[in-house]
Design a protein around this motif. Structure first.
Motif, PDB file in Angstrom:
ATOM      1  N   UNK A  53       0.825  -1.206   0.000  1.00  0.00           N
ATOM      2  CA  UNK A  53       0.000   0.000   0.000  1.00  0.00           C
ATOM      3  C   UNK A  53       0.861   1.260   0.000  1.00  0.00           C
ATOM      4  N   UNK A  54       1.924   1.255   0.806  1.00  0.00           N
ATOM      5  CA  UNK A  54       2.799   2.422   0.892  1.00  0.00           C
ATOM      6  C   UNK A  54       3.504   2.715  -0.429  1.00  0.00           C
ATOM      7  N   UNK A  55       3.777   1.663  -1.198  1.00  0.00           N
ATOM      8  CA  UNK A  55       4.488   1.839  -2.464  1.00  0.00           C
ATOM      9  C   UNK A  55       3.546   2.080  -3.639  1.00  0.00           C
ATOM     10  N   UNK A  56       2.235   1.990  -3.416  1.00  0.00           N
ATOM     11  CA  UNK A  56       1.297   2.007  -4.535  1.00  0.00           C
ATOM     12  C   UNK A  56       0.967   3.395  -5.035  1.00  0.00           C
ATOM     13  N   UNK A  57       1.259   4.432  -4.241  1.00  0.00           N
ATOM     14  CA  UNK A  57       0.785   5.765  -4.597  1.00  0.00           C
ATOM     15  C   UNK A  57       1.635   6.816  -3.873  1.00  0.00           C
ATOM     16  N   UNK A  58       1.866   7.995  -4.475  1.00  0.00           N
ATOM     17  CA  UNK A  58       2.598   9.053  -3.766  1.00  0.00           C
ATOM     18  C   UNK A  58       1.842   9.498  -2.511  1.00  0.00           C
ATOM     19  N   UNK A  59       2.602   9.900  -1.489  1.00  0.00           N
ATOM     20  CA  UNK A  59       2.016  10.273  -0.200  1.00  0.00           C
ATOM     21  C   UNK A  59       2.556  11.634   0.232  1.00  0.00           C
ATOM     22  N   UNK A  60       1.678  12.472   0.752  1.00  0.00           N
ATOM     23  CA  UNK A  60       2.071  13.705   1.422  1.00  0.00           C
ATOM     24  C   UNK A  60       1.411  13.718   2.792  1.00  0.00           C
ATOM     25  N   UNK A  61       2.186  13.931   3.851  1.00  0.00           N
ATOM     26  CA  UNK A  61       1.672  14.094   5.207  1.00  0.00           C
ATOM     27  C   UNK A  61       2.079  15.480   5.676  1.00  0.00           C
ATOM     28  N   UNK A  62       1.112  16.338   6.008  1.00  0.00           N
ATOM     29  CA  UNK A  62       1.416  17.744   6.261  1.00  0.00           C
ATOM     30  C   UNK A  62       0.606  18.282   7.426  1.00  0.00           C
ATOM     31  N   UNK A  63       1.167  19.322   8.076  1.00  0.00           N
ATOM     32  CA  UNK A  63       0.497  19.968   9.192  1.00  0.00           C
ATOM     33  C   UNK A  63       0.861  21.437   9.229  1.00  0.00           C
ATOM     34  N   UNK A  64      -0.040  22.246   9.813  1.00  0.00           N
ATOM     35  CA  UNK A  64       0.280  23.650  10.088  1.00  0.00           C
ATOM     36  C   UNK A  64       0.849  23.820  11.494  1.00  0.00           C
ATOM     37  N   UNK A  65       0.199  23.195  12.471  1.00  0.00           N
ATOM     38  CA  UNK A  65       0.565  23.443  13.871  1.00  0.00           C
ATOM     39  C   UNK A  65       0.728  22.162  14.684  1.00  0.00           C
ATOM     40  N   UNK A  66       0.677  20.997  14.043  1.00  0.00           N
ATOM     41  CA  UNK A  66       0.782  19.744  14.764  1.00  0.00           C
ATOM     42  C   UNK A  66       2.127  19.067  14.575  1.00  0.00           C
ATOM     43  N   UNK A  67       2.158  17.756  14.827  1.00  0.00           N
ATOM     44  CA  UNK A  67       3.384  16.973  14.690  1.00  0.00           C
ATOM     45  C   UNK A  67       3.145  15.746  13.839  1.00  0.00           C
ATOM     46  N   UNK A  68       4.206  15.181  13.282  1.00  0.00           N
ATOM     47  CA  UNK A  68       4.107  14.014  12.410  1.00  0.00           C
ATOM     48  C   UNK A  68       5.208  13.028  12.769  1.00  0.00           C
ATOM     49  N   UNK A  69       4.833  11.747  12.838  1.00  0.00           N
ATOM     50  CA  UNK A  69       5.795  10.670  13.028  1.00  0.00           C
ATOM     51  C   UNK A  69       5.647   9.670  11.893  1.00  0.00           C
ATOM     52  N   UNK A  70       6.773   9.124  11.416  1.00  0.00           N
ATOM     53  CA  UNK A  70       6.718   8.103  10.376  1.00  0.00           C
ATOM     54  C   UNK A  70       7.944   7.208  10.446  1.00  0.00           C
TER      55      UNK A  70
END
Length: 539
Positions: free
Chosen positions: A446-463
């Motif tokens: 699934x991760x390789x099947x399509x381009x991904x963007x994870x974005x935030x204005x004021x939060x945090x992101x883990x990957x």
């Protein structure tokens, strides 16, 4: 049980914006305060039933609530980086074990306390579907079951509540199934019919209107047409319609119940005296429309496209059962709190932006202050949908699994979890929240099947996706209308030569994602002020 002190009613066009008060007026009409039913001492209300309450030891209930709060606090600490996953692992396991034990103890110790007597009776009606093979059902509580029978069979389970030994025959007889075949007035006019009527009006009395009045009229008519477009497949047709007599506001008296537990307080609540649960067995057909059903709706193994609308209810209970389990067709729903949607062969489109919680909120009065606090978010599960989803919630604890087609989710202030173990469709997917949490778990495929963007204005992101293929970005994007600027930070798939993943292209993409506009295929995850956790399950 309907535990509110005011009541809403919807009526044709007024359903869009009209709220009326009735329950308070009914109580003010002269009902005496009832003698309180006695519950075991030091017991708190655990849940309610149609004619009473389940109580459990107050100490045990407080321990359960405290453990739930501790679990929520732990999740907040994880989201805000104050605690690592490794540090939380043991505590999380302990809390889950403790919660399971407390649930078991609560279930074993709960006590039913009745506030009213229940009297029941069942009525059955059968009929053949008309040539259009379209069925509309309007009732407060509905169960629809697909079956192989040639006819539609309706079973109405009637319930009358009394305090004492009052006669119930008249109340039972007043409730009955009503079936008619005719034009669906609730669906409104077709666009052609509306245009012809308006043309005739403007050639007559409407010719006197000035430009301002004409513009206001056109705007109103457009809003009506958009609202009624929900029913486009039912407009101008002679269809079968089923409803329940005897449950309108004016026909259904109010009954007040009171309960008290020494050392733990009590509750006084007002409910309706009559209830009807309608079960409808439906053969394969061209379409089924369910209206009202704000006390509960269950659909099982139905072979037809399905519309579900909260319009025209006369009683409600958010704690009721709201489930779609098995649908050979597409589901379109609005303003009704579906909590489980499973095994749908078509697409699912749903809008529910009103309050959706467990009813534990309220207002506390203490030290001269009034504290109005919300209940906890209700879990909503959507699983095994072949044709994609388009969901818009104000706040839900949403879980998505096995979704085919396009994933389009707005969960404004709620949490969303997506689990995908198969490649995603080559479509423009998005999950957007203002302040909720996004948890996305993708298989390597699934991760390789399509381009991904994870974005935030004021939060945090883990990957845990590797930086070699999923790079960091930070950009500032001005608003073209106001020149106000916003920071966007996150991670994006490396896609050499694809302009929409360049820094310039991201500005246009984020605007399109937030607006739900057309854009190139990809999975866009946006938490404006919340947090995102994006994991590849194979790592």
């Amino acid at each position: 049980m309907n535990r509110v002190h005011w009541h809403r009613r919807r009526a044709s066009l007024a359903a869009i914006c009209t709220v009326s008060l009735s329950l308070v007026a009914a109580l003010a009409a002269g009902q005496d305060e009832p003698t309180a039913t006695v519950a075991p001492p030091d017991h708190a209300i655990l849940s309610d039933t149609l004619g009473g309450w389940y109580f459990a030891p107050q100490k045990l209930k407080k321990a359960y609530d405290a453990t739930v709060a501790e679990l929520e606090s732990l999740q907040t600490d994880l989201d805000q980086g104050r605690l690592s996953a490794a540090d939380a692992k043991t505590t999380l396991a302990d809390l889950k074990t403790r919660l399971a034990e407390l649930r078991k103890e609560l279930e074993a110790s709960k006590v039913l306390v009745e506030g009213a007597k229940l009297h029941e009776q069942t009525e059955t009606v059968e009929f053949d579907l008309g040539p259009q093979r379209l069925l509309a059902i309007t009732a407060n509580q509905v169960r629809v079951v697909g079956w192989e029978g040639p006819k539609v069979k309706c079973e109405l389970k009637k319930t009358v509540l009394t305090q004492g030994d009052q006669p119930v025959e008249a109340a039972m007889n007043a409730m009955k199934i009503a079936h008619r075949r005719g034009r669906a007035e609730f669906a409104g006019q077709t666009p052609a019919e509306a245009a012809a009527e308006e043309k005739a009006y403007l050639a007559g009395d409407g010719a006197k209107l000035n430009a301002e009045a004409l513009a206001a009229r056109a705007e109103l008519l457009d809003s009506i047409a958009r609202y009624r477009s929900f029913y486009r497949d039912y407009q101008a047709h002679e269809i079968d319609q089923v409803s329940i007599d005897g449950l309108d506001y004016q026909d259904n008296p109010v009954l007040t119940m009171s309960v008290k537990s020494e050392g733990a307080g009590g509750q006084m609540t007002s409910v309706r005296s009559r209830y009807g649960v309608l079960t409808v067995y439906v053969p394969a057909c061209a379409g089924v429309c369910i209206r009202g059903a704000m006390r509960g709706v269950v659909v099982e193994k139905l072979a037809a496209p399905l519309l579900v609308d909260g319009e025209d209810f006369t009683d409600e209970n958010q704690k009721g059962t709201f489930e779609i389990r098995g649908l050979d067709g597409s589901l379109t729903a609005r303003n009704i709190p579906l909590k489980t949607i499973r095994d749908v062969s078509g697409s699912v489109e749903m809008v529910y932006t009103m309050v959706l919680n467990d009813g534990s909120g309220g207002t506390l009065h203490s030290d001269g202050m009034r504290n109005m606090y919300p209940g906890r978010m209700i879990p909503v599960e959507v699983e095994n949908v072949a044709g994609g989803v388009k969901l818009w919630f104000g706040q839900a604890d949403l879980v998505l699994r096995k979704i085919g087609g396009t994933i389009d989710v707005r969960n404004e202030f709620g949490n969303t979890r997506l689990v995908a173990d198969q490649p995603l469709a080559a479509a423009a997917h998005r999950i957007v929240t203002q302040s909720g949490r996004l948890d996305v778990e993708l298989s390597p495929a699934a991760a390789a099947s399509i381009p991904i963007v994870a974005a935030t204005n004021h939060g945090g992101i883990k990957t845990n996706l590797p930086q070699s293929g999923f790079e960091t970005f930070h950009i500032v994007i001005p608003d073209p209308q106001t020149a106000a600027r916003r920071n966007w930070s996150g991670f994006r798939s490396k896609a050499a030569g694809e302009e929409h993943f360049s820094s310039i292209g991201l500005a246009d993409r984020f605007r399109a994602v937030v607006d739900g506009a057309e854009r190139s295929p990809g999975l866009d995850l946006v938490a404006r002020g919340g947090s995102i956790v994006l994991l590849s399950a194979g790592k």
